[in-house]
Design a protein around this motif. Structure first.
Motif, PDB file in Angstrom:
ATOM      1  N   LEU A 448       0.385  -1.342  -0.001  1.00  0.00           N
ATOM      2  CA  LEU A 448      -0.023   0.660   0.092  1.00  0.00           C
ATOM      3  C   LEU A 448       0.696   1.398  -0.157  1.00  0.00           C
ATOM      4  CD1 LEU A 448      -2.905  -0.966   2.535  1.00  0.00           C
ATOM      5  CD2 LEU A 448      -3.211  -0.835   0.343  1.00  0.00           C
ATOM      6  N   VAL A 449       0.935   2.030  -0.518  1.00  0.00           N
ATOM      7  CA  VAL A 449       1.474   3.087  -1.179  1.00  0.00           C
ATOM      8  C   VAL A 449       0.728   4.713  -1.337  1.00  0.00           C
ATOM      9  CG1 VAL A 449       2.884   4.577  -2.820  1.00  0.00           C
ATOM     10  CG2 VAL A 449       3.166   1.781  -2.733  1.00  0.00           C
ATOM     11  N   PRO A 450       1.242   5.168   0.092  1.00  0.00           N
ATOM     12  CA  PRO A 450      -0.266   5.913   0.883  1.00  0.00           C
ATOM     13  C   PRO A 450       0.384   7.414  -0.263  1.00  0.00           C
ATOM     14  CG  PRO A 450       2.014   6.433   1.584  1.00  0.00           C
ATOM     15  CD  PRO A 450       1.666   4.733   1.530  1.00  0.00           C
ATOM     16  N   MET A 451       0.980   7.776  -0.769  1.00  0.00           N
ATOM     17  CA  MET A 451       1.983   8.872  -2.192  1.00  0.00           C
ATOM     18  C   MET A 451       3.579   8.317  -1.755  1.00  0.00           C
ATOM     19  SD  MET A 451       1.466  12.556   0.177  1.00  0.00           S
ATOM     20  CE  MET A 451      -0.269  11.582   0.607  1.00  0.00           C
ATOM     21  N   LEU A 452       4.114   8.709  -3.117  1.00  0.00           N
ATOM     22  CA  LEU A 452       5.430   8.797  -3.531  1.00  0.00           C
ATOM     23  C   LEU A 452       5.515   9.563  -4.957  1.00  0.00           C
ATOM     24  CD1 LEU A 452       7.550   6.109  -2.763  1.00  0.00           C
ATOM     25  CD2 LEU A 452       6.653   5.213  -4.411  1.00  0.00           C
ATOM     26  N   PRO A 453       5.514  10.765  -3.593  1.00  0.00           N
ATOM     27  CA  PRO A 453       6.092  11.891  -4.718  1.00  0.00           C
ATOM     28  C   PRO A 453       7.571  11.524  -5.686  1.00  0.00           C
ATOM     29  CG  PRO A 453       5.883  12.533  -2.989  1.00  0.00           C
ATOM     30  CD  PRO A 453       6.008  11.005  -2.737  1.00  0.00           C
ATOM     31  N   ILE A 454       8.333  11.067  -4.947  1.00  0.00           N
ATOM     32  CA  ILE A 454      10.237  11.126  -4.813  1.00  0.00           C
ATOM     33  C   ILE A 454       9.993  10.019  -5.696  1.00  0.00           C
ATOM     34  CG2 ILE A 454      12.165  11.326  -4.285  1.00  0.00           C
ATOM     35  CD1 ILE A 454      10.408  14.625  -4.359  1.00  0.00           C
ATOM     36  N   VAL A 455      10.318   9.593  -6.789  1.00  0.00           N
ATOM     37  CA  VAL A 455      11.034   8.677  -7.231  1.00  0.00           C
ATOM     38  C   VAL A 455      12.023   8.657  -8.221  1.00  0.00           C
ATOM     39  CG1 VAL A 455       9.232   7.292  -7.160  1.00  0.00           C
ATOM     40  CG2 VAL A 455       9.528   7.959  -9.064  1.00  0.00           C
ATOM     41  N   ASP A 456      12.846   8.068  -8.260  1.00  0.00           N
ATOM     42  CA  ASP A 456      14.250   7.236  -9.464  1.00  0.00           C
ATOM     43  C   ASP A 456      14.061   6.054 -10.110  1.00  0.00           C
ATOM     44  OD1 ASP A 456      15.249   5.510  -7.119  1.00  0.00           O
ATOM     45  OD2 ASP A 456      16.503   6.943  -6.958  1.00  0.00           O
ATOM     46  N   GLY A 480       4.948   9.531  -7.890  1.00  0.00           N
ATOM     47  CA  GLY A 480       5.871   9.277  -9.106  1.00  0.00           C
ATOM     48  C   GLY A 480       6.183  10.134 -10.247  1.00  0.00           C
ATOM     49  N   ILE A 481       5.955  11.495  -9.691  1.00  0.00           N
ATOM     50  CA  ILE A 481       5.734  12.575  -9.815  1.00  0.00           C
ATOM     51  C   ILE A 481       7.382  13.628  -9.884  1.00  0.00           C
ATOM     52  CG2 ILE A 481       3.157  13.054  -9.425  1.00  0.00           C
ATOM     53  CD1 ILE A 481       3.906  14.641  -7.471  1.00  0.00           C
ATOM     54  N   LYS A 482       7.815  13.434  -9.466  1.00  0.00           N
ATOM     55  CA  LYS A 482       9.486  14.378  -9.112  1.00  0.00           C
ATOM     56  C   LYS A 482      10.142  13.668  -8.520  1.00  0.00           C
ATOM     57  CE  LYS A 482       7.204  18.440  -7.330  1.00  0.00           C
ATOM     58  NZ  LYS A 482       7.033  19.187  -6.103  1.00  0.00           N
ATOM     59  N   ASN A 483      11.753  13.719  -9.192  1.00  0.00           N
ATOM     60  CA  ASN A 483      13.223  12.915  -8.769  1.00  0.00           C
ATOM     61  C   ASN A 483      13.500  13.375  -7.474  1.00  0.00           C
ATOM     62  OD1 ASN A 483      14.129  16.048  -8.838  1.00  0.00           O
ATOM     63  ND2 ASN A 483      14.637  15.669 -11.101  1.00  0.00           N
TER      64      ASN A 483
END
Length: 676
Positions: A448-456, A480-483
């Motif tokens: 379960l991913v609550p939110m995950l803005p920072i991904v690489d 998955g929206i930002k680096n």
């Protein structure tokens, strides 16, 4: 298993120590945390250590069968040190230097503080490292709880940290997009710390600052650990510290845990029917090393705070709270404190004994718990929580969501969402873990991913491989929206996230909590709020849609097949009722059953710990002041209360039961003390 308390021998007349230790022994305590605020008593004059009083206390406690977890102090310093170096005091983001007369007002990067605290830690370890009565070393107290410091020392260290991270100033400028507002730097020495300014800072700047401050805390842990370890025998005492409860986002505890033998935490949930609201913090702490942990401060008696709600425990609530921590993976529990303080800032803090050290109602309950722990601790100690479901907990993403910016919105959204997902799974009767982005996803069936803005690239690939191998992922907006530098990917999502979701985001919509949006799924209507994404389908299947506003018909619930697994996406932050229905159905489809093969009654907590030999211990805890009816899949034995239970029984208010198969039950003699 450790059952103890925080004790301050320096507060007590030495001729009263034995009186206190005798009461502790009678209550079944076998360990004490000591020393974290005693720097002045350890070093009354600079360079002149005074440990004779500590020698006497540790030896006396050992005679009562009580061992010590010794805390080398760092962040409550003696006045003589500040007099020598007034610039030890923290400079706030407003530019004010904090005053001396409180704790945690000192810059952890200051060379003199680091030198003196490491020297003290080494001196203590040299003296007590092989002492059989010292079983653990607890580094300072609540590292990371001090305010951010903006002194010259921190500014220089910050600039050096940036230089090490980015190597060249042009790389930093490009990563942060400093061309915006013409904020391009010529060299690292031009970069300030984020003190008060006119508007808000660049998100990349703030993201790096939070990582820097986390690394400063971790550097403090390594400083003290490195001072102590050379003096410890190879298989001797452990090194630990007490993380702040999970609401503290200042330090990446997954990274810190690499330098500790056992992780620890403080735990101060409310009493009453909201007593489980901080329970995710226990799951998080056992996830830092994927092992049992210790609770080094557990609340007990109510605090003397006028008008405080959910503050005073009813009879039985201390037992319920203590076993709640053990049910969720604790192998050590320390109450804070043993005796009420007649002086000082925390004089209204509840305790096990009163101002004069005399037993209270809490002492009586503490003693009953200690007596029963002697029967069961040897069975439970070292057993693990085994879960098929985990909530992804990522400090990088949390730092970004909760950053100090007017563009952030609800700064507690990450905390609320992760809490809600965890609480829902637990209410359905399943064990649930936390897992970090570097953890092992493969041991879980549902992530379960609550939110995950920072991904690489690496993280997105890891999620993809997990799904391909049969894992199920539930994503939410802002994933998955930002680096890593908090800059948006050009297409609003990491390119591989678009493939993973089977959809792409066209637009975002915000919604006031008092004006929710409505969507339908599985023949039912639910509400969402705060934030939603208007998405365009590529290859995912639409299973739910919004049913009002101008975006009526836009997908809300989607499902994408990836290899042997599936990736789900909820395009808004839904109400809790939706998650209860959705996760329940998902678990059925996966083939998972609740721990007691049924959803527990409201307010009843069910957890299972499993030992290496295959024995399982199911904790059934009533968190309410009303009784509850329980149906078991078979007759079981309650080792906590020493009873055999039929399939139907009543759980009394705040009652705790630990259930195991009658054939596997080991009845331990009352004379066996809790194992150390």
């Amino acid at each position: 298993m450790l059952y103890g308390s925080c004790y301050y021998p320096e507060h007590r007349e030495p001729n009263r120590w034995e009186e206190d230790l005798s009461l502790m022994q009678q209550a079944g305590l076998n360990a004490l945390r000591i020393g974290e605020f005693a720097w002045k008593r350890f070093e009354p004059v600079e360079g002149d250590y005074e440990f004779h009083w500590l020698d006497r206390f540790i030896e006396l406690a050992g005679q009562y069968g009580i061992r010590s977890v010794l805390c080398p102090p760092m962040r409550t310093v003696p006045a003589w040190l500040v007099e020598r170096a007034p610039d030890l005091l923290i400079v706030t983001n407003e530019g004010h230097r904090l005053e001396y007369a409180s704790r945690y007002t000192f810059c952890i990067n200051h060379a003199l503080l680091r030198e003196k605290s490491a020297s003290l830690a080494a001196a203590l370890a040299s003296r007590y490292g092989s002492n059989p009565h010292v079983i653990g070393w607890h580094l300072d107290n609540e590292i990371g709880d001090e305010p951010d410091c903006h002194c010259l020392v921190c500014k220089v260290k910050w600039q050096q940290w940036l230089s090490s991270k980015y190597n060249q100033i042009d790389v930093l400028n490009e990563a942060w997009g400093t061309v915006f507002w013409s904020m391009e730097y010529d060299h690292f020495g031009q970069i300030p710390t984020p003190r008060i300014t006119k508007a808000d800072y660049n998100p990349g700047f703030l993201q790096a600052w939070r990582e820097f401050r986390s690394d400063c805390s971790i550097d403090t842990v390594t400083l003290l650990s490195d001072a102590i370890r050379p003096h410890l025998p190879e298989h001797g005492p452990y090194i630990t510290t007490n993380n702040q409860m999970y609401w503290s986002k200042r330090t990446d505890y997954y990274k810190m845990a690499r330098y500790l033998d056992i992780t620890g935490t403080n735990y101060y949930p409310p009493y009453g029917e909201n007593c489980d609201t901080l329970a995710f913090g226990l799951a998080a702490n056992r996830s830092f090393k994927k092992a049992p942990f210790h609770v080094y401060e557990l609340r007990n008696e109510g605090h003397s705070i006028i008008g405080a709600a959910n503050n005073t425990p009813a009879p039985g609530e201390l037992e319920r709270l203590t076993l709640h921590t053990i049910a969720n993976g604790a192998d050590g529990v320390f109450y804070f404190p043993w005796k009420r303080f007649p002086f000082g800032s925390e004089q209204n803090h509840g305790a096990i004994t009163d101002f004069d050290g005399k037993p209270t109602r809490m002492y009586d309950e503490c003693g009953r718990i200690g007596k029963q722990l002697r029967r069961v601790a040897l069975q439970i100690e070292g057993s693990l929580i085994i879960s098929d479901i985990a909530v992804l907990y990522d400090f990088q993403s949390r730092w970004h969501i909760e950053c100090d910016s007017p563009w952030t919105g609800d700064k507690r959204l990450y905390e609320k969402q992760i809490n809600m997902l965890y609480r829902t799974v637990r209410a359905l009767g399943y064990n649930c873990d936390a897992v970090g982005i570097n953890g092992d996803f493969s041991s879980y069936k549902l992530l379960l991913v609550p939110m995950l803005p920072i991904v690489d690239d690496e993280l997105v690939m890891k999620l993809k491989l997990y799904a391909e191998a049969g894992g199920i992922i539930l994503f939410h907006p802002m994933s998955g929206i930002k680096n890593a530098d908090a800059c948006y990917y050009p297409n609003r999502l990491h390119p591989e996230m678009i493939k993973l979701l089977g959809s792409r985001t066209l637009e975002t919509v915000t919604s006031n909590p008092l004006s929710p949006v409505t969507f339908q799924w599985n023949g039912e209507q639910y509400q969402g709020s705060l934030f939603l994404e208007i998405i365009q389908m590529d290859s995912a299947q639409v299973l739910g849609t919004f049913i009002d506003h101008w975006f009526e018909g836009s997908p809300t619930i989607t499902k994408q097949s990836i290899g042997e697994g599936h990736v789900w996406f909820v395009a808004t932050f839904a109400e809790e009722r939706f998650y209860r229905d959705f996760i329940s159905l998902l678990c059925q489809q996966i083939g998972m059953s609740p721990l007691l093969n049924a959803v527990p009654p409201t307010g009843v907590e069910v957890s299972m710990r499993q030992s290496a030999c295959g024995a399982s211990y199911t904790f059934v805890i009533n968190n309410r002041h009303e009784s509850a009816e329980i149906t078991l899949p078979s007759d079981l034995t309650d080792i906590w209360n020493g009873e055999h239970l039929s399939q139907n029984f009543t759980l009394q208010p705040y009652q705790v039961r630990i259930l195991t198969d009658a054939g596997k039950m080991q009845v331990l003699d009352e004379s066996i003390r809790v194992s150390l």
